[in-house]
Design a protein around this motif. Sequence first.
Motif, PDB file in Angstrom:
ATOM      1  N   TYR A 103      65.535 -11.319 -12.945  1.00 36.52           N
ATOM      2  CA  TYR A 103      64.517 -11.218 -13.048  1.00 36.52           C
ATOM      3  C   TYR A 103      64.022 -10.779 -14.532  1.00 36.52           C
ATOM      4  O   TYR A 103      62.760 -10.618 -14.984  1.00 36.52           O
ATOM      5  N   GLU A 134      67.477 -10.729  -2.831  1.00 31.89           N
ATOM      6  CA  GLU A 134      66.507 -11.465  -1.936  1.00 31.89           C
ATOM      7  C   GLU A 134      66.640 -11.336  -0.521  1.00 31.89           C
ATOM      8  O   GLU A 134      65.710 -11.084   0.235  1.00 31.89           O
ATOM      9  N   LYS A 183      65.586  -7.658   0.272  1.00 32.22           N
ATOM     10  CA  LYS A 183      64.174  -7.540   0.202  1.00 32.22           C
ATOM     11  C   LYS A 183      63.502  -8.233   1.293  1.00 32.22           C
ATOM     12  O   LYS A 183      62.645  -7.574   2.120  1.00 32.22           O
ATOM     13  N   ARG A 242      57.828  -6.967  -7.709  1.00 29.05           N
ATOM     14  CA  ARG A 242      56.984  -7.037  -8.339  1.00 29.05           C
ATOM     15  C   ARG A 242      55.698  -7.573  -7.074  1.00 29.05           C
ATOM     16  O   ARG A 242      54.634  -7.138  -6.715  1.00 29.05           O
ATOM     17  N   ASN A 243      56.018  -8.659  -6.769  1.00 22.88           N
ATOM     18  CA  ASN A 243      55.085  -9.331  -6.011  1.00 22.88           C
ATOM     19  C   ASN A 243      54.903  -8.937  -4.596  1.00 22.88           C
ATOM     20  O   ASN A 243      53.765  -8.937  -4.300  1.00 22.88           O
ATOM     21  N   GLU A 244      55.982  -8.319  -4.221  1.00 25.37           N
ATOM     22  CA  GLU A 244      55.832  -7.699  -2.938  1.00 25.37           C
ATOM     23  C   GLU A 244      55.000  -6.479  -2.809  1.00 25.37           C
ATOM     24  O   GLU A 244      54.397  -6.245  -1.869  1.00 25.37           O
ATOM     25  N   GLN A 264      52.661  -5.914  -4.928  1.00 30.98           N
ATOM     26  CA  GLN A 264      51.194  -6.275  -5.285  1.00 30.98           C
ATOM     27  C   GLN A 264      50.552  -7.137  -4.124  1.00 30.98           C
ATOM     28  O   GLN A 264      49.378  -7.183  -3.706  1.00 30.98           O
ATOM     29  N   ASN A 265      51.466  -7.703  -3.076  1.00 20.20           N
ATOM     30  CA  ASN A 265      50.948  -8.574  -2.261  1.00 20.20           C
ATOM     31  C   ASN A 265      50.968  -7.566  -0.736  1.00 20.20           C
ATOM     32  O   ASN A 265      50.614  -7.889   0.285  1.00 20.20           O
ATOM     33  N   ARG A 266      51.083  -6.183  -1.084  1.00 22.52           N
ATOM     34  CA  ARG A 266      51.181  -5.236  -0.064  1.00 22.52           C
ATOM     35  C   ARG A 266      52.090  -5.383   1.049  1.00 22.52           C
ATOM     36  O   ARG A 266      51.720  -5.198   2.053  1.00 22.52           O
ATOM     37  N   GLU A 267      53.278  -6.138   0.726  1.00 20.09           N
ATOM     38  CA  GLU A 267      54.379  -6.301   1.805  1.00 20.09           C
ATOM     39  C   GLU A 267      55.242  -5.073   1.611  1.00 20.09           C
ATOM     40  O   GLU A 267      55.950  -4.988   2.766  1.00 20.09           O
ATOM     41  N   HIS A 298      56.124  -9.179 -21.232  1.00 22.02           N
ATOM     42  CA  HIS A 298      56.514  -9.625 -19.795  1.00 22.02           C
ATOM     43  C   HIS A 298      56.701  -8.343 -18.865  1.00 22.02           C
ATOM     44  O   HIS A 298      56.389  -8.527 -17.681  1.00 22.02           O
ATOM     45  N   TRP A 306      53.789  -4.062 -17.041  1.00 21.04           N
ATOM     46  CA  TRP A 306      53.586  -3.927 -15.553  1.00 21.04           C
ATOM     47  C   TRP A 306      54.299  -2.875 -14.994  1.00 21.04           C
ATOM     48  O   TRP A 306      53.711  -2.042 -14.048  1.00 21.04           O
TER      49      TRP A 306
END
Length: 309
Positions: free
Chosen positions: A105, A225, A228, A246-248, A250-253, A300, A303
């Motif tokens: 990452y 992965e 996760k 990060r994506n998880e 932000q996607n509220r997973e 990059h 965040w």
Amino acid sequence: MNYTLHQLKIFLEIAENKSVTKTAEKLFLTQPAVSIQLKNFQDQFSIPLTEIIGRRLFVTDFGMEIAEAAQKIIDEVDTINYKTLAYQGKLSGKLRISVASTGKYVMPYLLSKFMAEYDGVDLIMDVTNKTKVIRSMELNNVDFALVSVLPKKLDVFSIELMLNHLFLVGSKKIKVKKTSVEKIFFEKLPLIYREEGSATRDSMEQFVSKNNYQVRKKMELTSNEAVKQAVIAGLGFSIMPLIGIRNELQNRELDIIPAKGLPLITKWQLIWLKSKKLSPCAVAYLEFLKENKIALINEHFAWINEYTS
């Protein structure tokens, strides 16, 4: 004999992966395309290169000898290409880097601008666990390694890149109090671990041991992965690097769960053997990194401050 360089490269991958499927994935080809090239290559030899036993593909002894010869041919072709670029005044060669799994990452963002600037450089990047990363350095198979914990038994130089924050995380499907998790509650959590040899696994075990927690139940999975996805599915909780979720988030997973003593903090560092004679490509990358790392990290990874400040 009328085999092509393309066929040689495909057969080399087959010899390494022992799988048409994995070879197709690695080379971004379809399985039928790989199978056809393997057949065309095999048709030029009267002795079998591979054999199928059960449903598994094996490379014969003759096939392994052909693979060794093919590697030498490919290496010589690469040498010709690099020498041509060198005569044109361009930096050329191979840059070999071994990356601790969660480092995938991080490392691509520190390489993309360099690779675009020096298009004569070929990148070979192996992503694996900490134990195998260190082993590749011991065998002098790579120029650099990206690690979050410095090896104790190797004499290395290092460049610090950025902090690595590890948080306790759980699925949004499982409701957990937002107040800091106490010992009695932590010990009720089913914990999911990485495999032996993982730096994340080591950090997690050290945290559990330091706090004298008695883990109720644990599972072990062999990649970040996989851990996760298991946490998202509600199989349990884990201590995971922020950089990989990060994506998880932000996607509220996934949810970060406050816990005493967390986050754990290590440092991503690029290391190389002090005894290593760096190639021109490796030297150029070091200079590039020293000049650009701060700007690249700010560009990059700003965040991260949202979760750590």
